[in-house]
Design a protein around this motif. Structure first.
Motif, short mmCIF file in Angstrom:
data_model
loop_
_atom_site.label_atom_id
_atom_site.label_comp_id
_atom_site.label_asym_id
_atom_site.label_seq_id
_atom_site.Cartn_x
_atom_site.Cartn_y
_atom_site.Cartn_z
N GLU A 120 -11.88 10.74 1.46
CA GLU A 120 -12.01 9.48 2.20
C GLU A 120 -12.53 8.36 1.30
O GLU A 120 -12.08 7.21 1.38
CB GLU A 120 -12.95 9.67 3.40
CG GLU A 120 -12.40 10.56 4.50
CD GLU A 120 -11.25 9.91 5.26
OE1 GLU A 120 -11.06 8.68 5.13
OE2 GLU A 120 -10.55 10.63 6.00
N LEU A 121 -13.49 8.69 0.43
CA LEU A 121 -14.04 7.68 -0.47
C LEU A 121 -12.99 7.19 -1.45
O LEU A 121 -12.83 5.97 -1.64
CB LEU A 121 -15.24 8.26 -1.23
CG LEU A 121 -15.91 7.32 -2.24
CD1 LEU A 121 -16.46 6.09 -1.55
CD2 LEU A 121 -17.01 8.05 -3.00
N LEU A 122 -12.25 8.12 -2.07
CA LEU A 122 -11.23 7.71 -3.03
C LEU A 122 -10.06 6.99 -2.35
O LEU A 122 -9.47 6.09 -2.94
CB LEU A 122 -10.72 8.94 -3.80
CG LEU A 122 -11.71 9.55 -4.78
CD1 LEU A 122 -11.11 10.75 -5.49
CD2 LEU A 122 -12.16 8.52 -5.81
N TRP A 123 -9.75 7.39 -1.12
CA TRP A 123 -8.69 6.68 -0.38
C TRP A 123 -9.12 5.23 -0.14
O TRP A 123 -8.33 4.30 -0.30
CB TRP A 123 -8.41 7.39 0.93
CG TRP A 123 -7.14 6.92 1.61
CD1 TRP A 123 -6.34 5.90 1.21
CD2 TRP A 123 -6.54 7.47 2.77
NE1 TRP A 123 -5.26 5.76 2.05
CE2 TRP A 123 -5.37 6.72 3.03
CE3 TRP A 123 -6.87 8.50 3.64
CZ2 TRP A 123 -4.54 6.98 4.10
CZ3 TRP A 123 -6.04 8.76 4.71
CH2 TRP A 123 -4.89 8.01 4.94
N THR A 124 -10.36 5.03 0.26
CA THR A 124 -10.86 3.67 0.49
C THR A 124 -10.83 2.85 -0.79
O THR A 124 -10.40 1.68 -0.79
CB THR A 124 -12.31 3.73 1.03
OG1 THR A 124 -12.32 4.46 2.27
CG2 THR A 124 -12.85 2.32 1.27
N ILE A 125 -11.26 3.45 -1.89
CA ILE A 125 -11.25 2.74 -3.17
C ILE A 125 -9.82 2.44 -3.60
O ILE A 125 -9.51 1.33 -4.06
CB ILE A 125 -11.98 3.57 -4.24
CG1 ILE A 125 -13.46 3.70 -3.90
CG2 ILE A 125 -11.81 2.95 -5.63
CD1 ILE A 125 -14.23 4.64 -4.81
N TYR A 126 -8.92 3.42 -3.44
CA TYR A 126 -7.53 3.26 -3.86
C TYR A 126 -6.84 2.13 -3.09
O TYR A 126 -6.02 1.39 -3.65
CB TYR A 126 -6.78 4.57 -3.66
CG TYR A 126 -5.34 4.56 -4.11
CD1 TYR A 126 -5.02 4.78 -5.45
CD2 TYR A 126 -4.30 4.34 -3.21
CE1 TYR A 126 -3.70 4.76 -5.87
CE2 TYR A 126 -2.98 4.31 -3.63
CZ TYR A 126 -2.69 4.53 -4.95
OH TYR A 126 -1.37 4.52 -5.37
#
Length: 466
Positions: free
Chosen positions: A184-190
């Motif tokens: 979820e964190l990397l999806w938000t950053i991406y």
């Protein structure tokens, strides 16, 4: 290159990201980052890059990372010091090579495939983030189910069955929470504007005329140098370790020597993974910064090249032309007739609209054959880099003048155009001088016309009614 794009997508940024994920996968596989030792087995969390690849990139990418994970686990299990339950992942130690390959590589590849399809379905749903979180949460158990099922079928003597995957304790809760948090964190950053802007710049950097191939050669040499140094260090330390143990009275058998080299190779791959990540980041930063500079040279109003970049491209086109049979091109100067009067009568907003329309029509007429630039307030230039007959050029110019004439409902818009045909390579200064003379002649002829001078031919003037 087409095969690479077909397999892993056309986005350069995403391919770099996949390279980073593969490097992280190797880093986790060959360090303590990816494994938690709970005798008699090792519990792995090295599947995290597979989840990230499946969520952010796609199914093919998650399978690719899964294959890398499987190969890494197979190699790591091939040391003589590993626990018996881990040795079955090695085709060299298990006495059942085909079964070990299925267990180590097959299960991880299948895991990547299932995860990729699951994230694909989740992103198509109405509550995509919720479903993606659910896929991330159950991913550890899916991985365990595949591995334990394969172990139960292929190596029943170990006592592992698929039912072992359904046990749930505090560790499982922590693993599930970690997966959800990371994805979820990397999806938000991406998906953030910053990353998407960087992705756009890196993907479009292939069109950047400022990019230097020598820089990429430097990166390749630098990476090769790091590889050589890492290999030399691995061989050296492996030999010194054996010598050091011998000095302390430890008999270094062939098996111990092999295990020492095995560990050094793991360290080598982990070190190279860090180097690969560093090189990918350096290349990405270079592409981003150079394309940002390129975008800064584009004309903001019309979206075509500004003066500095256009002239840079002209010089580059002459410098890179190869000797051989005469290759001809055309250079055009295009001036908007009575542009100041248009601004004074209709306002600057209408004047800007006229400039945008002229740039768009020039791009439509000549964009496939060369480059278009705005070199002054109401002055445009065109470099036609492919051979074009006089008749075809005349046809394009007449179509262009006809197209722009109806830009404003209350006034006809026209341009004065000078054209000069040249042979590659040619002095840009000479080309500009000759073309400028043709433009001056067009204005002397009453504007709303074009005057061209063909190579080794006399001038040709064609006028239209203003």
């Amino acid at each position: 290159m087409k095969i690479i794009e077909k397999l892993w997508g056309s986005s350069c940024f995403d391919r770099y990201f996949l390279g980073v994920l593969i490097a992280i996968e190797l880093l986790m596989s060959f360090t303590s980052l990816g494994y938690i030792h709970i005798p008699p087995i090792s519990v792995t969390i090295a599947y995290l890059p597979i989840l990230v690849a499946g969520c952010l990139l796609g199914t093919v990418q998650s399978v690719t990372v899964g294959v890398v994970f499987g190969i890494a686990s197979m190699y790591k299990a091939s040391a003589f010091y590993v626990m018996p339950a881990d040795a079955v992942f090695s085709p060299f130690l298990s006495e059942a090579p085909a079964s070990s390959l299925v267990l180590s590589i097959g299960t991880r590849s299948l895991f990547g495939l299932l995860i990729g399809f699951a994230f694909l379905a989740a992103k198509k749903s109405k509550h995509c983030r919720l479903w993606a979180g659910l896929v991330s949460a159950i991913a550890p158990k899916v991985h365990s189910l595949l591995v334990y099922t394969a172990m139960g079928i292929l190596f029943p003597e170990l006592g592992r069955r698929y039912t072992s995957a359904f046990q749930w304790d505090l560790d499982d809760t922590l693993f599930a929470a970690l997966c959800v948090l990371v994805v979820e964190l990397l999806w938000t950053i991406y998906q953030s504007d910053t990353i998407q802007n960087a992705k756009s710049y890196i993907d479009q950097s292939v069109h950047n005329p400022y990019a230097s191939k020598r820089v990429y050669l430097f990166f390749a040499i630098f990476d090769f140098f790091l590889l050589c140094m890492a290999v030399f260090a691995t061989v050296y330390f492996s030999q010194r370790e054996s010598y050091m143990l011998g000095q302390h009275g430890v008999v270094v058998s062939e098996i111990i020597s092999t295990d020492l080299l095995h560990l050094q190779v793991q360290f080598l791959i982990a070190s190279l993974s860090l180097n690969v990540i560093s090189v990918i980041l350096l290349i990405s930063i270079y592409k981003y910064m150079s394309y940002k500079e390129y975008r800064g040279e584009m004309d903001e109003l019309t979206g075509i090249m500004g003066r500095r970049m256009f002239l840079y491209h002209c010089n580059k086109a002459q410098e890179t032309s190869r000797p051989g049979p005469e290759k001809t091109g055309w250079f055009l100067f295009v001036d908007v007739d009575y542009f100041k009067a248009i601004n004074d009568t209709f306002g600057h907003a209408v004047g800007d609209q006229v400039l945008r329309e002229i740039a768009a029509n020039l791009q439509a007429a000549f964009g496939e054959d060369g480059k278009v630039g705005r070199i002054g307030g109401d002055e445009f230039a065109v470099l036609i880099e492919t051979p074009m007959l006089q008749q075809k050029l005349d046809q394009r110019l007449e179509q262009f003048l006809e197209a722009i004439s109806g830009t404003l409902p209350d006034r006809k818009i026209s341009c004065s155009i000078g054209g000069y045909q040249f042979v590659f390579p040619q002095s840009v200064k000479h080309i500009l001088t000759e073309t400028d003379q043709m433009l001056y002649q067009a204005k002397e002829n009453g504007r709303a016309c074009y005057v061209t001078k063909a190579y080794a031919a006399s001038e040709l003037s064609v006028c239209m009614e203003p």
